[in-house]
Design a protein around this motif. Structure first.
Motif, PDB file in Angstrom:
ATOM      1  N   SER A   1      48.081  35.836  35.071  1.00 42.87           N
ATOM      2  CA  SER A   1      47.617  37.107  35.634  1.00 42.87           C
ATOM      3  C   SER A   1      46.373  37.520  34.838  1.00 42.87           C
ATOM      4  CB  SER A   1      48.754  38.124  35.472  1.00 42.87           C
ATOM      5  OG  SER A   1      48.290  39.389  35.780  1.00 42.87           O
ATOM      6  N   THR A   2      45.208  37.378  35.453  1.00 44.51           N
ATOM      7  CA  THR A   2      43.969  37.514  34.679  1.00 44.51           C
ATOM      8  C   THR A   2      43.148  38.759  35.041  1.00 44.51           C
ATOM      9  OG1 THR A   2      42.922  36.062  36.302  1.00 44.51           O
ATOM     10  CG2 THR A   2      43.672  35.033  34.267  1.00 44.51           C
ATOM     11  N   ALA A   3      43.737  39.658  35.848  1.00 46.16           N
ATOM     12  CA  ALA A   3      42.952  40.807  36.335  1.00 46.16           C
ATOM     13  C   ALA A   3      42.402  41.634  35.169  1.00 46.16           C
ATOM     14  CB  ALA A   3      43.818  41.670  37.242  1.00 46.16           C
ATOM     15  N   LEU A   4      43.241  41.878  34.158  1.00 48.52           N
ATOM     16  CA  LEU A   4      42.808  42.711  33.031  1.00 48.52           C
ATOM     17  C   LEU A   4      41.639  42.038  32.288  1.00 48.52           C
ATOM     18  CD1 LEU A   4      43.378  45.220  31.248  1.00 48.52           C
ATOM     19  CD2 LEU A   4      44.937  43.778  29.919  1.00 48.52           C
TER      20      LEU A   4
ATOM     21  N   ARG B   1      39.516  39.880  33.482  1.00 48.50           N
ATOM     22  CA  ARG B   1      38.310  39.916  34.332  1.00 48.50           C
ATOM     23  C   ARG B   1      37.665  41.291  34.259  1.00 48.50           C
ATOM     24  NH1 ARG B   1      38.083  35.350  37.595  1.00 48.50           N
ATOM     25  NH2 ARG B   1      40.084  34.286  37.719  1.00 48.50           N
ATOM     26  N   ARG B   2      38.525  42.324  34.287  1.00 48.95           N
ATOM     27  CA  ARG B   2      37.962  43.688  34.215  1.00 48.95           C
ATOM     28  C   ARG B   2      37.250  43.907  32.883  1.00 48.95           C
ATOM     29  NH1 ARG B   2      42.686  45.580  36.594  1.00 48.95           N
ATOM     30  NH2 ARG B   2      43.415  46.623  34.725  1.00 48.95           N
ATOM     31  N   ALA B   3      37.747  43.245  31.829  1.00 50.70           N
ATOM     32  CA  ALA B   3      37.120  43.369  30.506  1.00 50.70           C
ATOM     33  C   ALA B   3      35.893  42.473  30.384  1.00 50.70           C
ATOM     34  CB  ALA B   3      38.137  43.010  29.418  1.00 50.70           C
ATOM     35  N   GLU B   4      35.555  41.808  31.487  1.00 50.64           N
ATOM     36  CA  GLU B   4      34.359  40.963  31.566  1.00 50.64           C
ATOM     37  C   GLU B   4      34.395  39.759  30.629  1.00 50.64           C
ATOM     38  OE1 GLU B   4      30.991  43.555  31.326  1.00 50.64           O
ATOM     39  OE2 GLU B   4      31.425  44.407  33.293  1.00 50.64           O
TER      40      GLU B   4
END
Ligand SMILES: Cc1cc2nc3c(=O)[nH]c(=O)nc-3n(C[C@H](O)[C@H](O)[C@H](O)COP(=O)(O)OP(=O)(O)OC[C@H]3O[C@@H](n4cnc5c(N)ncnc54)[C@H](O)[C@@H]3O)c2cc1C
Length: 231
Positions: A9-12, A14-17
């Protein structure tokens, strides 16, 4: 139960760039390649285009990262591919890539017992293996695979026959019994009880597939101790 694998689960991240492909892309210090304040290990980490997805590599990475964070020079060079799984009552172990590895295939299927064992052997060395339903020889096979030991002519067949009930083969002290925690037969023999063994070595606390071997080793040690005490 059958599964086609997991996905981090990589959404966080990705959001942190952070740079994310399948997982958070890390270098050999397990540090994000785009933000050196962030480290990633386990299922969410992608090292050399590979995410692992099992307990043993996550633990290997944890050991490396602990050293890195305390100023050590250890670096992560990838994990050997040894997976042990327990799906309901079915035990599975996979070493390397038994579908793609090149070599001679030695295999045995027992439809009555529900077991299948396959070794891929090249130049006398086990280069991959798959064991389903009977893991009685997994410790020895893993050790031979890890060390690249050259087998004798009859050994591949003997390894697939399983452990004879009457005369179990003694595992050497340095044979790995718990693949999740990297715990050897010798470390288990040194424990005084199953509970203390879990506590001090973490054996059986990952996938749990080694429990029967751990109990057998402890029972054998207890028997040997009582013989010494009686003599
Ligand atoms: C059904 C199943 C069976 C498995 N069986 C085996 C097996 O027999 N043998 C084996 O070797 N491996 C097995 N695995 C794989 C193994 O579970 C994983 O490889 C291992 O748990 C990875 O550890 P991890 O710490 O990287 O991730 P996880 O164990 O998934 O831990 C990640 C933690 O982070 C938390 N988290 C996620 N997002 C956030 C957030 N935004 N904020 C705070 N916390 C967050 C999650 O809740 C979780 O607790 C199995 C996996 C599944 C799904």
């Amino acid at each position: 139960m059958l599964t086609a694998g997991g996905r981090p689960s990589t959404a966080l991240a990705r959001r942190a760039e952070l740079m994310v492909r399948r997982g958070v892309v890390v270098d050999s210090s397990l540090r994000s390649v785009t933000d050196d304040r962030i480290h990633a290990i386990g299922d969410c980490a992608e090292h050399r285009r590979r995410v692992t997805g099992f307990v043993p590599p996550a633990r290997e990475q944890a050991v490396v990262l602990a050293d890195v964070l305390t100023g050590g020079t250890t670096r992560y060079d990838g994990s050997r591919s040894v997976a042990r799984l327990r799906a309901t009552d079915l035990e599975v172990a996979v070493l390397g890539d038994p579908e793609r590895a090149t070599g001679e295939v030695v295999e045995m299927t027992n439809p009555i017992a529900g077991s299948h064992r396959r070794l891929v052997v090249e130049g006398g060395v086990i280069v991959a293996a798959a064991l389903v339903g009977d893991l009685s020889r997994v410790g020895l096979i893993t050790q031979l695979y890890d060390r690249g030991t050259v087998l004798g002519p009859d050994e591949p067949g003997q390894l697939l026959l399983g452990e004879p009930a009457s005369a179990p083969v003694a595992l050497p002290d340095d044979a790995e019994v718990c693949a999740c925690g990297g715990v050897s037969a010798g470390s288990i023999r040194a424990c005084s009880s199953f509970e203390s063994c879990r506590e001090s070595t973490r054996a059986t606390t990952g996938c749990g597939g080694c429990e029967s071997v751990v109990r057998r080793l402890l029972a054998e040690s207890a028997q040997a101790d009582s013989r010494v005490g009686a003599s």
